[in-house]
Motif scaffolding. Structure first.
Motif, PDB file in Angstrom:
ATOM      1  N   UNK A 181      -2.196   9.219 -25.309  1.00  0.00           N
ATOM      2  CA  UNK A 181      -3.324   8.422 -24.796  1.00  0.00           C
ATOM      3  C   UNK A 181      -4.678   8.785 -25.396  1.00  0.00           C
ATOM      4  N   UNK A 182      -4.670   9.513 -26.513  1.00  0.00           N
ATOM      5  CA  UNK A 182      -5.935   9.962 -27.095  1.00  0.00           C
ATOM      6  C   UNK A 182      -6.670   8.846 -27.823  1.00  0.00           C
ATOM      7  N   UNK A 183      -5.980   7.753 -28.118  1.00  0.00           N
ATOM      8  CA  UNK A 183      -6.629   6.631 -28.787  1.00  0.00           C
ATOM      9  C   UNK A 183      -6.211   6.524 -30.239  1.00  0.00           C
ATOM     10  N   UNK A 208       2.531  -0.965 -18.280  1.00  0.00           N
ATOM     11  CA  UNK A 208       1.753  -0.546 -17.111  1.00  0.00           C
ATOM     12  C   UNK A 208       0.418   0.093 -17.472  1.00  0.00           C
ATOM     13  N   UNK A 209       0.309   0.613 -18.688  1.00  0.00           N
ATOM     14  CA  UNK A 209      -0.944   1.220 -19.151  1.00  0.00           C
ATOM     15  C   UNK A 209      -1.343   0.523 -20.448  1.00  0.00           C
ATOM     16  N   UNK A 210      -2.505  -0.134 -20.419  1.00  0.00           N
ATOM     17  CA  UNK A 210      -2.881  -0.963 -21.568  1.00  0.00           C
ATOM     18  C   UNK A 210      -4.393  -1.055 -21.694  1.00  0.00           C
ATOM     19  N   UNK A 211      -4.907  -0.698 -22.868  1.00  0.00           N
ATOM     20  CA  UNK A 211      -6.338  -0.835 -23.168  1.00  0.00           C
ATOM     21  C   UNK A 211      -6.472  -0.969 -24.687  1.00  0.00           C
ATOM     22  N   UNK A 212      -6.553  -2.213 -25.144  1.00  0.00           N
ATOM     23  CA  UNK A 212      -6.549  -2.509 -26.579  1.00  0.00           C
ATOM     24  C   UNK A 212      -7.648  -3.515 -26.898  1.00  0.00           C
ATOM     25  N   UNK A 213      -8.596  -3.133 -27.736  1.00  0.00           N
ATOM     26  CA  UNK A 213      -9.631  -4.064 -28.162  1.00  0.00           C
ATOM     27  C   UNK A 213     -10.472  -4.590 -27.008  1.00  0.00           C
ATOM     28  N   UNK A 214     -11.007  -5.786 -27.200  1.00  0.00           N
ATOM     29  CA  UNK A 214     -11.905  -6.401 -26.218  1.00  0.00           C
ATOM     30  C   UNK A 214     -11.481  -7.844 -25.995  1.00  0.00           C
ATOM     31  N   UNK A 234      -2.216 -10.255 -26.657  1.00  0.00           N
ATOM     32  CA  UNK A 234      -2.788  -9.533 -25.522  1.00  0.00           C
ATOM     33  C   UNK A 234      -3.862  -8.566 -26.018  1.00  0.00           C
ATOM     34  N   UNK A 235      -4.926  -8.422 -25.219  1.00  0.00           N
ATOM     35  CA  UNK A 235      -5.999  -7.504 -25.585  1.00  0.00           C
ATOM     36  C   UNK A 235      -6.788  -7.132 -24.336  1.00  0.00           C
ATOM     37  N   UNK A 236      -7.811  -6.284 -24.514  1.00  0.00           N
ATOM     38  CA  UNK A 236      -8.568  -5.802 -23.369  1.00  0.00           C
ATOM     39  C   UNK A 236      -7.691  -4.929 -22.497  1.00  0.00           C
ATOM     40  N   UNK A 237      -7.799  -5.100 -21.190  1.00  0.00           N
ATOM     41  CA  UNK A 237      -6.965  -4.335 -20.258  1.00  0.00           C
ATOM     42  C   UNK A 237      -5.868  -5.200 -19.646  1.00  0.00           C
ATOM     43  N   UNK A 238      -5.766  -6.449 -20.099  1.00  0.00           N
ATOM     44  CA  UNK A 238      -4.747  -7.369 -19.579  1.00  0.00           C
ATOM     45  C   UNK A 238      -3.536  -7.357 -20.502  1.00  0.00           C
ATOM     46  N   UNK A 239      -2.713  -6.339 -20.353  1.00  0.00           N
ATOM     47  CA  UNK A 239      -1.523  -6.225 -21.180  1.00  0.00           C
ATOM     48  C   UNK A 239      -0.370  -7.037 -20.632  1.00  0.00           C
ATOM     49  N   UNK A 240       0.729  -7.109 -21.361  1.00  0.00           N
ATOM     50  CA  UNK A 240       1.895  -7.867 -20.900  1.00  0.00           C
ATOM     51  C   UNK A 240       2.531  -7.232 -19.666  1.00  0.00           C
ATOM     52  N   UNK A 241       2.818  -8.064 -18.678  1.00  0.00           N
ATOM     53  CA  UNK A 241       3.484  -7.620 -17.453  1.00  0.00           C
ATOM     54  C   UNK A 241       4.754  -8.432 -17.267  1.00  0.00           C
ATOM     55  N   UNK A 242       5.904  -7.783 -17.451  1.00  0.00           N
ATOM     56  CA  UNK A 242       7.209  -8.442 -17.314  1.00  0.00           C
ATOM     57  C   UNK A 242       7.257  -9.751 -18.105  1.00  0.00           C
ATOM     58  N   UNK A 243       6.887  -9.668 -19.370  1.00  0.00           N
ATOM     59  CA  UNK A 243       6.918 -10.835 -20.258  1.00  0.00           C
ATOM     60  C   UNK A 243       8.306 -10.934 -20.881  1.00  0.00           C
ATOM     61  N   UNK A 244       8.961 -12.071 -20.686  1.00  0.00           N
ATOM     62  CA  UNK A 244      10.332 -12.265 -21.145  1.00  0.00           C
ATOM     63  C   UNK A 244      10.343 -13.132 -22.397  1.00  0.00           C
TER      64      UNK A 244
END
Length: 327
Positions: A181-183, A208-214, A234-244
């Motif tokens: 998680x260091x980036x 469950x843990x997502x922080x990528x770009x803006x 996907x970007x920002x803090x809205x990562x994929x959640x149970x995406x099939x």
């Protein structure tokens, strides 16, 4: 406006003293150029010369960089309208050049590129103007992202391709961004390919843990993309959640276009059976009235047998002390 024959013969000799330098020697699509145009699968972008369809000017040299979000995809360039410089055996003055192609990449006269495909995920298109007084209307072209091998991933579980991770039904694999998680940093673009062993299974992606770009209405900077899924990016803090996914396999890629670090992500890919067979074991009991073959039998009420109906026999319910299947 198409130049007349005498104009095409006269003005190519007027060559500018300081030719345009495109700077094409550097690497592209690695996040170092803020002018890169990133395109999702099937996406396209139209680009034109200045003033098109009117004449472009002597200082109208220009460059574009197009990048496919998926590192396995390629760029196709087609020009619907094209009139640039003068052409003899080779291009005499003005021309358009496309990088990362397997064919002749310089175009001039009225012979513009048609369905020219790159051999990498990105290309730099340079428009070079050398004439002092150009008399050409220029061009209108389109860059489109395509998948050169739509069936290239997850085709053979016994002979997996590089980076393919094959998963049995219910099995999962954890994948993280570089240095999480260091980036991660500039140049850390990477990808994974997940495949279901059962061709009827699909891949479920959850982060469950997502922080990528803006994210600001659209993705600004870095992003994660998942092929055969919706949404795909996907970007920002809205990562994929149970995406099939809609296919048995998927290409998950992290594209880094910013120079600063983001924390990144921790995700899981899991093979899912989307059409499980439901097997009923034992007897199904219905509370209240059960109708069987046209005969209504009141044999079960609030988990107790009624003592005035045919299901009651010597103070016990028939059928192993259960009121179902009574006649």
């Amino acid at each position: 406006m198409k130049p007349k024959a005498f104009q095409q013969q006269l003005f190519p000799v007027l060559i500018a003293l300081f030719p345009y330098d495109s700077g094409a020697d550097g690497q592209i699509c690695i996040g170092e150029d803020p002018n890169e145009i990133w395109l999702a699968a099937g996406g396209s972008q139209t680009f034109t010369s200045q003033n098109h369809p009117w004449l472009y000017g002597a200082t109208d040299s220009e460059s574009w960089v197009f990048c496919a979000e998926n590192p396995e995809h390629r760029i196709q360039i087609t020009c619907d309208s094209f009139s640039v410089g003068s052409k003899g055996v080779t291009c005499i003055d003005d021309y358009l050049v496309i990088s990362n192609t397997d064919t002749d990449n310089k175009y001039c006269g009225n012979d513009g590129p048609e369905n020219i495909e790159t051999n990498d995920r990105g290309t730099e298109v340079d428009f070079i103007v050398k004439t002092i007084i150009p008399l050409y209307p220029g061009f209108s072209c389109t860059a489109t992202v395509f998948n050169p091998n739509p069936n290239s991933i997850c085709s053979d579980a016994d002979n997996p391709e590089e980076n393919e991770v094959w998963l049995a039904t219910g099995n999962s694999a954890i994948f993280t961004s570089p240095n999480y998680p260091l980036g991660y940093g500039a140049g850390n673009s990477t990808y994974w390919v997940f495949c279901a062993i059962d061709p009827d299974d699909r891949i479920l992606i959850d982060c469950p843990e997502f922080n990528v770009g803006v994210w600001l209405i659209v993705c600004l900077g870095d992003f994660l993309s998942i092929t055969f899924a919706y949404p795909e990016t996907y970007c920002g803090t809205a990562g994929p959640t149970d995406v099939l996914t809609t296919e048995r396999g998927t290409n998950v890629s992290l594209t880094v276009v910013d120079l600063y670090n983001s924390p990144g992500f921790n995700c899981t890919a899991k093979a899912i059976n989307t059409n499980p067979v439901t097997t009923t074991v034992g007897t199904t009991t219905t509370v209240g009235t059960t109708t069987t073959a046209g005969t209504t039998t009141h044999c079960w009420n609030n988990n107790h047998c009624w003592n005035n109906n045919p299901c009651w026999n010597n103070n016990h319910c028939w059928n192993n002390n259960h009121g179902s299947n009574c006649n």
